[in-house]
Design a protein around this motif. Structure first.
Motif, PDB file in Angstrom:
ATOM      1  N   ASP A 258      24.723  54.667  71.382  1.00 53.71           N
ATOM      2  CA  ASP A 258      25.991  55.164  70.846  1.00 53.71           C
ATOM      3  C   ASP A 258      27.168  54.738  71.711  1.00 53.71           C
ATOM      4  OD1 ASP A 258      24.532  56.314  68.848  1.00 53.71           O
ATOM      5  OD2 ASP A 258      24.523  58.334  69.736  1.00 53.71           O
ATOM      6  N   GLN A 259      27.035  54.804  73.042  1.00 61.35           N
ATOM      7  CA  GLN A 259      28.116  54.389  73.923  1.00 61.35           C
ATOM      8  C   GLN A 259      28.383  52.890  73.804  1.00 61.35           C
ATOM      9  OE1 GLN A 259      30.186  56.113  75.735  1.00 61.35           O
ATOM     10  NE2 GLN A 259      29.263  58.103  75.327  1.00 61.35           N
TER      11      GLN A 259
ATOM     12  N   ARG B 134      30.381  52.413  70.674  1.00 61.41           N
ATOM     13  CA  ARG B 134      31.750  52.912  70.848  1.00 61.41           C
ATOM     14  C   ARG B 134      32.591  51.925  71.654  1.00 61.41           C
ATOM     15  NH1 ARG B 134      33.781  55.751  75.167  1.00 61.41           N
ATOM     16  NH2 ARG B 134      35.725  56.872  74.789  1.00 61.41           N
ATOM     17  N   GLU B 135      32.014  51.380  72.731  1.00 62.30           N
ATOM     18  CA  GLU B 135      32.763  50.418  73.531  1.00 62.30           C
ATOM     19  C   GLU B 135      33.046  49.140  72.742  1.00 62.30           C
ATOM     20  OE1 GLU B 135      30.505  49.773  77.039  1.00 62.30           O
ATOM     21  OE2 GLU B 135      30.801  51.807  77.831  1.00 62.30           O
ATOM     22  N   ARG B 136      32.126  48.773  71.862  1.00 63.87           N
ATOM     23  CA  ARG B 136      32.331  47.560  71.085  1.00 63.87           C
ATOM     24  C   ARG B 136      33.428  47.750  70.037  1.00 63.87           C
ATOM     25  NH1 ARG B 136      26.944  45.397  68.596  1.00 63.87           N
ATOM     26  NH2 ARG B 136      26.474  45.429  70.842  1.00 63.87           N
ATOM     27  N   GLU B 137      33.508  48.937  69.449  1.00 60.16           N
ATOM     28  CA  GLU B 137      34.498  49.185  68.406  1.00 60.16           C
ATOM     29  C   GLU B 137      35.876  49.499  68.989  1.00 60.16           C
ATOM     30  OE1 GLU B 137      32.851  52.336  66.162  1.00 60.16           O
ATOM     31  OE2 GLU B 137      31.236  51.127  65.255  1.00 60.16           O
ATOM     32  N   ALA B 138      35.949  50.287  70.063  1.00 60.54           N
ATOM     33  CA  ALA B 138      37.240  50.710  70.629  1.00 60.54           C
ATOM     34  C   ALA B 138      37.481  50.076  71.994  1.00 60.54           C
ATOM     35  CB  ALA B 138      37.291  52.235  70.715  1.00 60.54           C
TER      36      ALA B 138
END
Length: 526
Positions: free
Chosen positions: A369-370, A373-377
């Motif tokens: 999940d992290q 998240r880092e890839r999207e934001a």
């Protein structure tokens, strides 16, 4: 096999090419006493003697008086003793500039009954003072080829280095050293440019260049040198502390390797076919260790301690190692043509830890999940990080400016008042000892007219003097200023004491320090 007797024990031996005529046969040079004996085809060829040194004028005058029977032998001995010694018998030391000749030193060792006969025998002879050779090496004349003509470089007991012409055996150059040389290492050509390193008895290594009559650089060692070898552009020095040190030609230490035993001898291992240069060190435990820089290449174990090493061509073999042992033995080892030196000695291949598998944990749901998240934001997270970083830098700059304006730093920020303050608290309580170390960091200007002021909570602490003058501060010295602090609280409460350094007539402090006082353990225990 031939044998040629020498008048004294040899101090050094080396081979060199004297001329360019065919066939190219090297000559053997042996340094013994004040002379260099040159052999060609194992036959005596030439003898070079060091020039005589000027005698001591006072010594010469005393022997002239003895020649004219103006003084008796006992008076002569007393006067020679006074020349040799500057102080009393317990602090006797020889002069460094012009010591006594061998004739006078031999006379001082005689008994009273033998003095008169010695004086009658030698009083008509002229005083001669001769130095001796301590070390010797070779220096290429004008070419860097292996069979090029070379000059002899001699180190003498009177702290000099002499470069001899290979054909006429005249002195081409003379250089002075602060101490007696014991090891020499030379690189370059005499007619072009050369660099000479001399390890001396005072524990230092001096570097000289072609046009310098005195040392250009000095390498100070922590122990006496026992060997000196040049590997490429690095000077490898062995010391009596059982260690090898690597230095540049300007004196910068590069590395240090500790040996398992004392170093007895050192020499260079050069394998031309593979372009390898390494240093060999013979140890007192019977090992010969080969190092390239600080990496161990190989270890040779011998039945006895090795006292000398030589690597080079022997007969048809280009890579031969010849060793002599302490018991008088001779060991010859021939390097295989297919041999390859590998760092680590006999430990070939990868280390055992490389074959061990790492226990890598499995990827959890939170990790996935992290990552998403880092890839999207990723852009927004980077902007937030940069914003926080700029705010942190701004806060640090404001705090630093406030410290400079209010003199909260323990080091002065102005060049007019270069000061440094350090505080230290000692004791368990209720009475503490507060020591302030105040230092003038300027190079030549003393500082006068400073004051020390303490700001503290009078309900918690009591000081005998909260304000006093500072004496004259000499540049470079740290002045300890001591006072006592008494804790008045019986509850173990501690606070901060501010220390201000002031200039007479100024309200703004030059320096300040906040001392975090410890709790009084004496009052708490009661």
């Amino acid at each position: 096999m031939t044998e040629s007797p020498l008048p004294a024990l040899p101090a050094a031996a080396t081979t060199f090419f004297m001329e360019q005529h065919e066939p190219r046969t090297p000559a053997l040079a042996l340094a013994s006493g004040p002379c260099v004996y040159v052999y060609k085809n194992l036959r005596p060829y030439f003898k070079f003697s060091l020039p005589q040194l000027p005698p001591n004028p006072l010594e010469q005058d005393l022997w002239n008086q003895a020649k004219e029977d103006q003084i008796d032998p006992l008076t002569l001995k007393e006067m020679l003793e006074s020349i040799r010694c500057h102080a009393g018998p317990s602090l006797c030391r020889e002069t460094a500039e012009e010591p006594l000749s061998v004739q006078s030193l031999s006379f001082l060792q005689l008994e009273l009954s033998e003095m008169e006969a010695f004086v009658n025998q030698h009083k008509s002879k002229s005083i001669k003072r001769q130095t001796v050779i301590t070390t010797m090496t070779t220096l290429k004349k004008n070419l860097a080829d292996e069979d090029a003509v070379s000059c002899l470089v001699l180190g003498t007991e009177n702290k000099e280095l002499l470069v001899l012409d290979p054909e006429a055996f005249t002195i081409l150059a003379k250089m002075s050293l602060p101490s007696v040389p014991v090891f020499l290492e030379v690189s370059g050509q005499f007619d072009v440019e050369f660099r000479l390193a001399a390890a001396c008895r005072n524990g230092n290594i001096y570097i000289l260049r072609r046009d310098s009559k005195h040392p250009k650089y000095c390498i100070e060692l922590s122990a006496q040198p026992v060997g000196l070898v040049r590997v490429h552009k690095i000077l490898v020095v062995g010391s009596t502390q059982d260690s090898l040190h690597g230095f540049t030609h300007k004196g910068k230490k590069l590395w240090t390797v500790q040996m398992p035993a004392a170093i007895l001898t050192m020499n260079l291992l050069e394998q031309h076919s593979r372009g390898l240069q390494a240093v060999m060190a013979g140890l007192a435990n019977g090992e010969v260790r080969i190092y390239r820089d600080k990496a161990l290449l190989n270890v040779i174990r011998t039945p006895d301690a090795v006292t000398s090493l030589c690597f080079g061509r022997y007969g048809r073999e280009d890579n031969t190692l010849i060793m002599t042992t302490r018991g008088g033995g001779l060991i010859i080892k021939i390097l295989k043509r297919t041999a390859v030196f590998v760092e680590g000695g006999s430990e070939l291949g990868p280390p055992p830890a490389q074959a061990m598998k790492l226990n890598v944990p499995r990827k959890t749901r939170l990790y996935v999940d992290q990552t998403l998240r880092e890839r999207e934001a990723g852009t927004a997270m980077h902007r937030a990080f940069q914003t926080d970083l700029y705010l942190l830098r701004l806060r640090a700059a404001r705090t630093y400016l406030q410290a400079l304006e209010s003199s909260l730093s323990p080091v002065s920020a102005t060049a007019r008042e270069p000061l440094k303050l350090h505080a230290m608290v000692q004791g368990l309580g209720p009475t503490f000892k507060l020591t302030l170390h105040l230092q003038n960091t300027s190079t030549a200007r003393p500082i006068l007219g400073l004051l020390i002021c303490f700001l503290y909570n009078e309900a918690l602490y009591a000081l005998p003097r909260a304000f006093f003058k500072v004496p004259l501060l000499v540049p470079g010295l740290s002045y300890p200023l001591e006072t006592f602090v008494e804790s008045l609280s019986n509850k173990g409460i501690s606070d901060i004491i501010k220390v201000l350094v002031l200039r007479e007539g100024q309200s703004a402090p030059l320096l300040s320090a906040h001392v975090n006082m410890p709790g009084s353990e004496g009052l708490v225990a009661t």
